[in-house]
Motif scaffolding. Structure first.
Motif, mmCIF file in Angstrom:
data_model
loop_
_atom_site.group_PDB
_atom_site.id
_atom_site.type_symbol
_atom_site.label_atom_id
_atom_site.label_comp_id
_atom_site.label_asym_id
_atom_site.label_seq_id
_atom_site.Cartn_x
_atom_site.Cartn_y
_atom_site.Cartn_z
ATOM 1 N N GLN C 39 0.833 -1.206 0.000
ATOM 2 C CA GLN C 39 0.000 0.000 0.000
ATOM 3 C C GLN C 39 0.866 1.253 0.000
ATOM 4 O OE1 GLN C 39 -3.553 -0.189 0.049
ATOM 5 N NE2 GLN C 39 -3.125 -2.367 -0.318
ATOM 6 N N VAL C 40 0.560 2.150 -0.920
ATOM 7 C CA VAL C 40 1.230 3.450 -0.955
ATOM 8 C C VAL C 40 0.338 4.468 -0.239
ATOM 9 C CG1 VAL C 40 2.498 2.884 -3.066
ATOM 10 C CG2 VAL C 40 0.261 4.004 -3.243
ATOM 11 N N PRO C 41 0.900 5.603 0.167
ATOM 12 C CA PRO C 41 0.086 6.576 0.927
ATOM 13 C C PRO C 41 -0.921 7.267 0.016
ATOM 14 C CG PRO C 41 2.457 7.044 1.111
ATOM 15 C CD PRO C 41 2.287 6.055 0.021
ATOM 16 N N SER C 66 3.090 6.682 6.570
ATOM 17 C CA SER C 66 3.152 5.261 6.892
ATOM 18 C C SER C 66 1.839 4.800 7.544
ATOM 19 C CB SER C 66 4.354 5.064 7.821
ATOM 20 O OG SER C 66 4.422 3.793 8.371
ATOM 21 N N CYS C 69 -0.754 4.371 4.845
ATOM 22 C CA CYS C 69 -0.573 3.091 4.149
ATOM 23 C C CYS C 69 -1.239 1.963 4.938
ATOM 24 C CB CYS C 69 0.907 2.749 4.001
ATOM 25 S SG CYS C 69 1.864 3.870 2.965
ATOM 26 N N SER C 72 -4.954 2.021 4.700
ATOM 27 C CA SER C 72 -5.396 1.467 3.415
ATOM 28 C C SER C 72 -5.330 -0.059 3.426
ATOM 29 C CB SER C 72 -4.526 2.000 2.274
ATOM 30 O OG SER C 72 -4.767 3.378 2.051
ATOM 31 N N GLU C 143 6.058 2.497 1.533
ATOM 32 C CA GLU C 143 5.090 1.494 1.081
ATOM 33 C C GLU C 143 5.032 0.412 2.159
ATOM 34 O OE1 GLU C 143 5.808 0.061 -2.881
ATOM 35 O OE2 GLU C 143 4.230 -1.467 -2.761
#
Lengths: 152, 152, 152
Positions: C39-41, C66, C69, C72, C143
Motif C-alpha cells: 500500500q502506498v500513501p 506510513s 498506508c 489502506s 510502502e
C-alpha cells in the motif's frame, strides 16, 4: 484449460529450473504453501544483466524480463508440485532495479502478473508489492518472488 | 543431532533476543508458521553499522555479518517455540546494502543460509530471495528475514 | 472494543479500497492467511508522491504517511474478510524511500505499526522488517505490506 494447454496456446515453454546460486532451494513446500525463491531473468539459459530500468533498460524490455522471471518461477513450481496442483497464487513481489527518477515499477511487474494470469487463469491472481531498488544480483533489471497455495 | 548440539559443535552461542526497535515483536507464530522480524547484525550486543557492501564493507565481512543476523533470527525462534520445534525453514530474504556496481548479494546472503544449515541441518534448507538496497536501518550492511514452519 | 469502535474512537475512517495499479488484487485469502498488496500513501484519494525521506520529506511527515498506508491495508482486509475476523497480524514490511545518509527507517514504519495496534489492539502486534530503498512507485515515501491470520 489446464496450465500446460495454456502455455502451449501462448507459445510458451517452461525453462529448466534455475539452479540456485547459493545455499538454498528453488522452491520449498510447507503445509499448503509453496515459497519460490526470487527469480532473475534467464533467456536461453543466460542471466540477463541488463541493469537499472529507466537508464540502461527500457520499460518495455524490463516488462518482458519480468515475464521471464515469472516463467522461471512456474518452472520451479511445476518441478516441485506440478502446475496443476496450484490452487491460487497468493503473493508476488517485484523488485525493480531503478534509475533515479524512474517510478513505473508497477508497469514492469505487470509483465510477471500478466504471465501468471495467462498460464493459470483466475488461479494466477495475487496480492502484489512492487518496489524499486538500487541494484540486484548479477546486475539484473528485475527479480520476482512468488508464494502459492496448494493442496495440504 | 539436535540443534543445540550442532550449535555447540560449531562453537556458536545463541545471542539474547534482539529487542525490537519499534512497535513490533521479535517473532510471531500464526498456525504452523513463524514469522521472524528482520534481523540486523549484532555483535557483542552492539548493532554493527558497517555501511554498504562493496564500499565501506568487504564481501567477506558482510558474509560474516549475514551469519550474525541468521543467528539472531534463530534466537528469536528459540525463544518463541524452541529450536527443536522447527520443521522447516521456508523462506529467507536477504537485503544487502550495496554500493554502486556491487552485484554479489547472493554471496553475502550465503552466510545466513549456511548458518541455518549448520544449526538445523536439512530442516534449515529454504527458498531465498537476495536483493540490493541503497540503505538499511542503523546503516547496517545486511538484514535477514526468515519464515519457518512448525507444528500446528 | 471491536476494531470499528477503535477506529471511531481514534477519529479514523477506513478509506475506499485502493484500486490495484496493475494486474493484481488488493488482497488475497488462502486458507487462514490474508496477503495484502503493498500500500502506498493515499490522502483524500490522491497518491502522495513526496519522494525520499531525509531529503524531500521529513521523518515526521513520513511517519504519518506510513499510517495512511496501514489504514489502506486495513480497508483491503475489511473489504475481503471484515476486520472483526482478523485473528492476528503476522508480518509487516515497510519499504522506505531513503535519501543517502537516512537510517531511521524503523521510526517511519512505527507509524504503520502504531496504527495497527490502535485499531486491532493486541491482534495488531506483528513481526516486522524495515528497509530503505532508492525509489518507490509513484515517487512515494513509504510502502507498507502486511500479512494476516484469520479463521480457516
Amino acid at each position: 484449460m489446464d496450465p500446460y494447454a495454456r502455455l502451449a496456446e501462448a507459445g510458451l515453454h517452461l525453462p529448466p529450473v534455475s539452479a540456485p546460486r547459493g545455499a538454498y532451494l528453488p522452491a520449498v513446500r510447507v503445509g499448503n504453501l509453496v515459497y519460490v525463491s526470487g527469480q532473475v531473468p534467464i533467456v536461453d539459459g543466460i542471466v540477463v544483466s541488463s541493469g537499472p530500468v529507466g537508464a540502461e533498460t527500457s520499460l518495455d524490455m524490463a516488462k518482458e524480463l519480468s515475464k521471464a522471471c515469472a516463467l522461471s518461477a512456474l518452472s520451479a513450481v511445476d518441478d516441485l508440485i506440478g502446475l496443476a496442483n496450484v490452487i491460487q497464487v497468493a503473493r508476488l513481489v517485484g523488485y525493480v532495479a531503478s534509475a533515479s527518477g524512474f517510478y513505473e515499477q508497477a508497469k514492469v511487474v505487470d509483465g510477471a502478473s500478466d504471465l501468471l494470469l495467462t498460464v493459470l487463469g483466475e488461479k494466477g491472481r495475487h496480492a502484489r508489492t512492487s518496489i524499486g531498488v538500487s541494484t540486484l544480483p548479477f546486475n539484473v533489471s528485475v527479480e520476482i518472488e512468488v508464494t502459492l497455495f496448494t493442496h495440504s
